[in-house]
Design a protein around this motif. Structure first.
Motif, PDB file in Angstrom:
ATOM      1  N   PHE A 270       0.830  -1.201   0.000  1.00  0.00           N
ATOM      2  CA  PHE A 270       0.000   0.000   0.000  1.00  0.00           C
ATOM      3  C   PHE A 270       0.869   1.257   0.000  1.00  0.00           C
ATOM      4  O   PHE A 270       0.572   2.243  -0.694  1.00  0.00           O
ATOM      5  CB  PHE A 270      -0.916   0.000   1.229  1.00  0.00           C
ATOM      6  CG  PHE A 270      -1.890   1.142   1.257  1.00  0.00           C
ATOM      7  CD1 PHE A 270      -3.029   1.127   0.474  1.00  0.00           C
ATOM      8  CD2 PHE A 270      -1.655   2.244   2.066  1.00  0.00           C
ATOM      9  CE1 PHE A 270      -3.930   2.192   0.494  1.00  0.00           C
ATOM     10  CE2 PHE A 270      -2.545   3.308   2.094  1.00  0.00           C
ATOM     11  CZ  PHE A 270      -3.680   3.278   1.300  1.00  0.00           C
ATOM     12  N   SER A 271       1.957   1.232   0.770  1.00  0.00           N
ATOM     13  CA  SER A 271       2.879   2.368   0.814  1.00  0.00           C
ATOM     14  C   SER A 271       3.488   2.610  -0.563  1.00  0.00           C
ATOM     15  O   SER A 271       3.592   3.763  -1.016  1.00  0.00           O
ATOM     16  CB  SER A 271       3.984   2.105   1.845  1.00  0.00           C
ATOM     17  OG  SER A 271       4.953   3.140   1.832  1.00  0.00           O
ATOM     18  N   PHE A 272       3.880   1.530  -1.233  1.00  0.00           N
ATOM     19  CA  PHE A 272       4.476   1.675  -2.561  1.00  0.00           C
ATOM     20  C   PHE A 272       3.469   2.239  -3.561  1.00  0.00           C
ATOM     21  O   PHE A 272       3.779   3.149  -4.334  1.00  0.00           O
ATOM     22  CB  PHE A 272       4.995   0.325  -3.060  1.00  0.00           C
ATOM     23  CG  PHE A 272       5.355   0.334  -4.523  1.00  0.00           C
ATOM     24  CD1 PHE A 272       6.511   0.954  -4.961  1.00  0.00           C
ATOM     25  CD2 PHE A 272       4.521  -0.262  -5.457  1.00  0.00           C
ATOM     26  CE1 PHE A 272       6.834   0.991  -6.314  1.00  0.00           C
ATOM     27  CE2 PHE A 272       4.839  -0.249  -6.810  1.00  0.00           C
ATOM     28  CZ  PHE A 272       6.001   0.389  -7.235  1.00  0.00           C
ATOM     29  N   GLN A 273       2.255   1.695  -3.562  1.00  0.00           N
ATOM     30  CA  GLN A 273       1.238   2.162  -4.513  1.00  0.00           C
ATOM     31  C   GLN A 273       0.892   3.626  -4.275  1.00  0.00           C
ATOM     32  O   GLN A 273       0.643   4.383  -5.230  1.00  0.00           O
ATOM     33  CB  GLN A 273      -0.018   1.284  -4.406  1.00  0.00           C
ATOM     34  CG  GLN A 273       0.175  -0.161  -4.840  1.00  0.00           C
ATOM     35  CD  GLN A 273       0.550  -0.291  -6.303  1.00  0.00           C
ATOM     36  OE1 GLN A 273       0.257   0.578  -7.123  1.00  0.00           O
ATOM     37  NE2 GLN A 273       1.197  -1.396  -6.658  1.00  0.00           N
ATOM     38  N   THR A 274       0.890   4.050  -3.004  1.00  0.00           N
ATOM     39  CA  THR A 274       0.631   5.452  -2.688  1.00  0.00           C
ATOM     40  C   THR A 274       1.733   6.343  -3.246  1.00  0.00           C
ATOM     41  O   THR A 274       1.465   7.393  -3.846  1.00  0.00           O
ATOM     42  CB  THR A 274       0.524   5.642  -1.163  1.00  0.00           C
ATOM     43  OG1 THR A 274      -0.539   4.828  -0.656  1.00  0.00           O
ATOM     44  CG2 THR A 274       0.237   7.105  -0.820  1.00  0.00           C
ATOM     45  N   TYR A 275       2.975   5.914  -3.057  1.00  0.00           N
ATOM     46  CA  TYR A 275       4.102   6.687  -3.584  1.00  0.00           C
ATOM     47  C   TYR A 275       4.078   6.700  -5.111  1.00  0.00           C
ATOM     48  O   TYR A 275       4.337   7.749  -5.732  1.00  0.00           O
ATOM     49  CB  TYR A 275       5.420   6.088  -3.098  1.00  0.00           C
ATOM     50  CG  TYR A 275       6.635   6.755  -3.731  1.00  0.00           C
ATOM     51  CD1 TYR A 275       7.089   7.984  -3.278  1.00  0.00           C
ATOM     52  CD2 TYR A 275       7.296   6.155  -4.802  1.00  0.00           C
ATOM     53  CE1 TYR A 275       8.181   8.613  -3.868  1.00  0.00           C
ATOM     54  CE2 TYR A 275       8.385   6.772  -5.404  1.00  0.00           C
ATOM     55  CZ  TYR A 275       8.830   8.001  -4.925  1.00  0.00           C
ATOM     56  OH  TYR A 275       9.902   8.613  -5.521  1.00  0.00           O
ATOM     57  N   LYS A 276       3.755   5.567  -5.704  1.00  0.00           N
ATOM     58  CA  LYS A 276       3.714   5.472  -7.162  1.00  0.00           C
ATOM     59  C   LYS A 276       2.695   6.440  -7.754  1.00  0.00           C
ATOM     60  O   LYS A 276       2.924   7.038  -8.814  1.00  0.00           O
ATOM     61  CB  LYS A 276       3.380   4.032  -7.559  1.00  0.00           C
ATOM     62  CG  LYS A 276       3.298   3.776  -9.052  1.00  0.00           C
ATOM     63  CD  LYS A 276       2.943   2.316  -9.309  1.00  0.00           C
ATOM     64  CE  LYS A 276       2.675   2.055 -10.783  1.00  0.00           C
ATOM     65  NZ  LYS A 276       2.285   0.638 -11.026  1.00  0.00           N
ATOM     66  N   GLN A 277       1.565   6.624  -7.056  1.00  0.00           N
ATOM     67  CA  GLN A 277       0.503   7.493  -7.565  1.00  0.00           C
ATOM     68  C   GLN A 277       0.730   8.966  -7.249  1.00  0.00           C
ATOM     69  O   GLN A 277       0.346   9.841  -8.032  1.00  0.00           O
ATOM     70  CB  GLN A 277      -0.848   7.044  -6.996  1.00  0.00           C
ATOM     71  CG  GLN A 277      -1.280   5.656  -7.462  1.00  0.00           C
ATOM     72  CD  GLN A 277      -2.509   5.157  -6.733  1.00  0.00           C
ATOM     73  OE1 GLN A 277      -3.198   5.913  -6.050  1.00  0.00           O
ATOM     74  NE2 GLN A 277      -2.799   3.874  -6.856  1.00  0.00           N
ATOM     75  N   THR A 278       1.354   9.248  -6.106  1.00  0.00           N
ATOM     76  CA  THR A 278       1.489  10.638  -5.656  1.00  0.00           C
ATOM     77  C   THR A 278       2.906  11.185  -5.769  1.00  0.00           C
ATOM     78  O   THR A 278       3.094  12.406  -5.809  1.00  0.00           O
ATOM     79  CB  THR A 278       1.037  10.776  -4.193  1.00  0.00           C
ATOM     80  OG1 THR A 278       1.936  10.036  -3.350  1.00  0.00           O
ATOM     81  CG2 THR A 278      -0.380  10.244  -4.018  1.00  0.00           C
ATOM     82  N   GLY A 279       3.896  10.279  -5.785  1.00  0.00           N
ATOM     83  CA  GLY A 279       5.284  10.722  -5.797  1.00  0.00           C
ATOM     84  C   GLY A 279       5.760  11.230  -4.452  1.00  0.00           C
ATOM     85  O   GLY A 279       6.858  11.780  -4.328  1.00  0.00           O
ATOM     86  N   LYS A 280       4.946  11.037  -3.407  1.00  0.00           N
ATOM     87  CA  LYS A 280       5.292  11.508  -2.066  1.00  0.00           C
ATOM     88  C   LYS A 280       5.378  10.339  -1.091  1.00  0.00           C
ATOM     89  O   LYS A 280       4.571   9.416  -1.149  1.00  0.00           O
ATOM     90  CB  LYS A 280       4.236  12.506  -1.573  1.00  0.00           C
ATOM     91  CG  LYS A 280       4.121  13.757  -2.437  1.00  0.00           C
ATOM     92  CD  LYS A 280       3.051  14.680  -1.892  1.00  0.00           C
ATOM     93  CE  LYS A 280       2.910  15.933  -2.769  1.00  0.00           C
ATOM     94  NZ  LYS A 280       1.844  16.826  -2.250  1.00  0.00           N
ATOM     95  N   ILE A 281       6.348  10.399  -0.195  1.00  0.00           N
ATOM     96  CA  ILE A 281       6.525   9.378   0.826  1.00  0.00           C
ATOM     97  C   ILE A 281       5.719   9.750   2.061  1.00  0.00           C
ATOM     98  O   ILE A 281       5.819  10.887   2.556  1.00  0.00           O
ATOM     99  CB  ILE A 281       8.013   9.218   1.200  1.00  0.00           C
ATOM    100  CG1 ILE A 281       8.807   8.712  -0.005  1.00  0.00           C
ATOM    101  CG2 ILE A 281       8.166   8.264   2.380  1.00  0.00           C
ATOM    102  CD1 ILE A 281      10.298   8.608   0.252  1.00  0.00           C
ATOM    103  N   ASN A 282       4.913   8.820   2.540  1.00  0.00           N
ATOM    104  CA  ASN A 282       4.134   9.043   3.755  1.00  0.00           C
ATOM    105  C   ASN A 282       4.960   8.567   4.948  1.00  0.00           C
ATOM    106  O   ASN A 282       5.195   7.372   5.111  1.00  0.00           O
ATOM    107  CB  ASN A 282       2.807   8.278   3.675  1.00  0.00           C
ATOM    108  CG  ASN A 282       1.934   8.508   4.899  1.00  0.00           C
ATOM    109  OD1 ASN A 282       2.301   9.246   5.813  1.00  0.00           O
ATOM    110  ND2 ASN A 282       0.772   7.871   4.917  1.00  0.00           N
TER     111      ASN A 282
END
Length: 361
Positions: free
Chosen positions: A200-212
């Motif tokens: 989930f963390s990777f997919q979020t970064y892939k879509q937004t370009g931002k690290i949570n």
């Protein structure tokens, strides 16, 4: 105290009273899934109840003494009057323990399903869209009826059978095997939760370009532009297994299946031979689920490889599909061929120039 062996003979014939209510629920769920898929044009209806149905079946079996002898409302759980008396009046500590573990499994999966938006009635698993394009319309309709709606619901029903067996064992106390398997199940769920979070963390970064930076512990990975360009996750647990979440999912249900089989009470599995293969029916839930996951994984990987032919092909050569122990072996073989360094830079490196991207449409 172990039940009389005849009970397991009756179960093998599929006529034990304790199965009457769960089987009705399974048929209703299958029919509703199919009807709704036709009405909405969305065949992911089973996916939305997948997180709940094994828990419903397991909790029903574990709490048999709680239910009334007659259902006051349609589909309300009830305990048949002709049920084996000890199972109708005594709670099995093993069955209650198993149902509790399945409940924790449900919470983990439901949380992951919710945050991915898959409970949305308009969402459909992308694999069904791909299959719909690859096969004739009539074949997809038959597949929806036979496999997607009915066969998958039957599999969910089967996942409750280990708890059903444990109910009839009626142990006075938990055994050593119960404690060992419980520990393994909890570890398995924690690892699977970590794998879900990393994905989930990777997919979020892939879509937004931002690290949570507020991700769950174990998923706080410093993703790079190379990871996003690669298109699929190859770090964390995913550097050791191409599908660590699938590995844990299968392992969990293998563990649940083994609870009653490794216990001191019946049934115990005899030495294997083709003459007594029918005695191995208690392994059915684990075997069927693993078969489903293997076929599903092969289909999923075919889609991934079509999107990322060079990158995912290298990933398949370097990392084991499920078992992490194969990964260093594949690395050794690539090293002997002189390809390991190049493949590792492609899969695990941070230089976008060395990472093949998505196939052009």
């Amino acid at each position: 105290m172990a039940p009389i062996p005849e009970l397991f003979t009756l179960f093998q014939k599929g006529i034990t009273p304790a199965l009457h209510y769960p089987w009705k629920v399974c048929l209703w769920a299958s029919t509703a899934s199919y009807v709704l898929s036709v009405i909405t044009g969305n065949v992911s209806q089973v996916d939305r109840i997948w997180t709940f149905m094994p828990t419903i079946y397991s909790v029903y079996f574990a709490l048999l003494p709680l239910w009334p002898r007659k259902a006051p409302l349609p589909l309300f759980p009830y305990s048949p009057p002709d049920l084996y008396q000890p199972a109708a009046t005594n709670y099995s500590p093993r069955a209650v323990l198993m149902a509790s573990l399945v409940f924790i499994w449900m919470c983990r999966l439901s949380y992951n399903t919710w945050r991915r938006g898959l409970f949305n009635l308009h969402d459909e698993d992308y694999r069904w869209a791909v299959l719909r394009q690859r096969v004739p319309a009539w074949f997809f309709h038959v597949t929806n009826l036979t496999f997607i709606a009915f066969a998958q619901n039957i599999i969910l029903f089967l996942l409750g059978l280990p708890t059903h067996i444990a109910v009839f064992q009626q142990p006075a106390t938990l055994s050593t095997s119960d404690y060992i398997l419980t520990s393994l199940a909890i570890i398995d769920l924690l690892v699977e939760f970590t794998a879900d979070n990393q994905q989930f963390s990777f997919q979020t970064y892939k879509q937004t370009g931002k690290i949570n930076h507020n991700e769950w512990i174990g998923a706080r990975i410093q993703w790079t532009p190379a990871d996003a360009k690669r298109g699929f996750v190859t770090r964390g647990l995913w550097a050791w297994s191409r599908h660590p979440n699938f590995l844990c999912e299968q392992s969990f249900w293998i563990i649940i299946t083994l609870f009653p089989l490794l216990a001191p009470e019946n049934p115990s599995l005899p030495p294997f031979s083709f003459d007594n293969i029918s005695a191995y029916w208690p392994l059915t839930p684990a075997v069927v689920l693993c078969t489903l996951f293997l076929s599903s994984t092969l289909f999923t990987e075919s889609i991934s490889k079509s999107k990322y032919p060079q990158g995912y092909g290298a990933y398949q050569q370097r990392v084991g599909m499920f078992v992490p122990l194969f990964t260093p072996v594949w690395g050794l073989l690539l090293g002997l061929q002189g390809k390991k360094e190049k493949v590792d830079k492609m899969l695990f490196g941070s230089d976008p120039e060395l990472v093949p991207g998505k196939k052009e449409e």
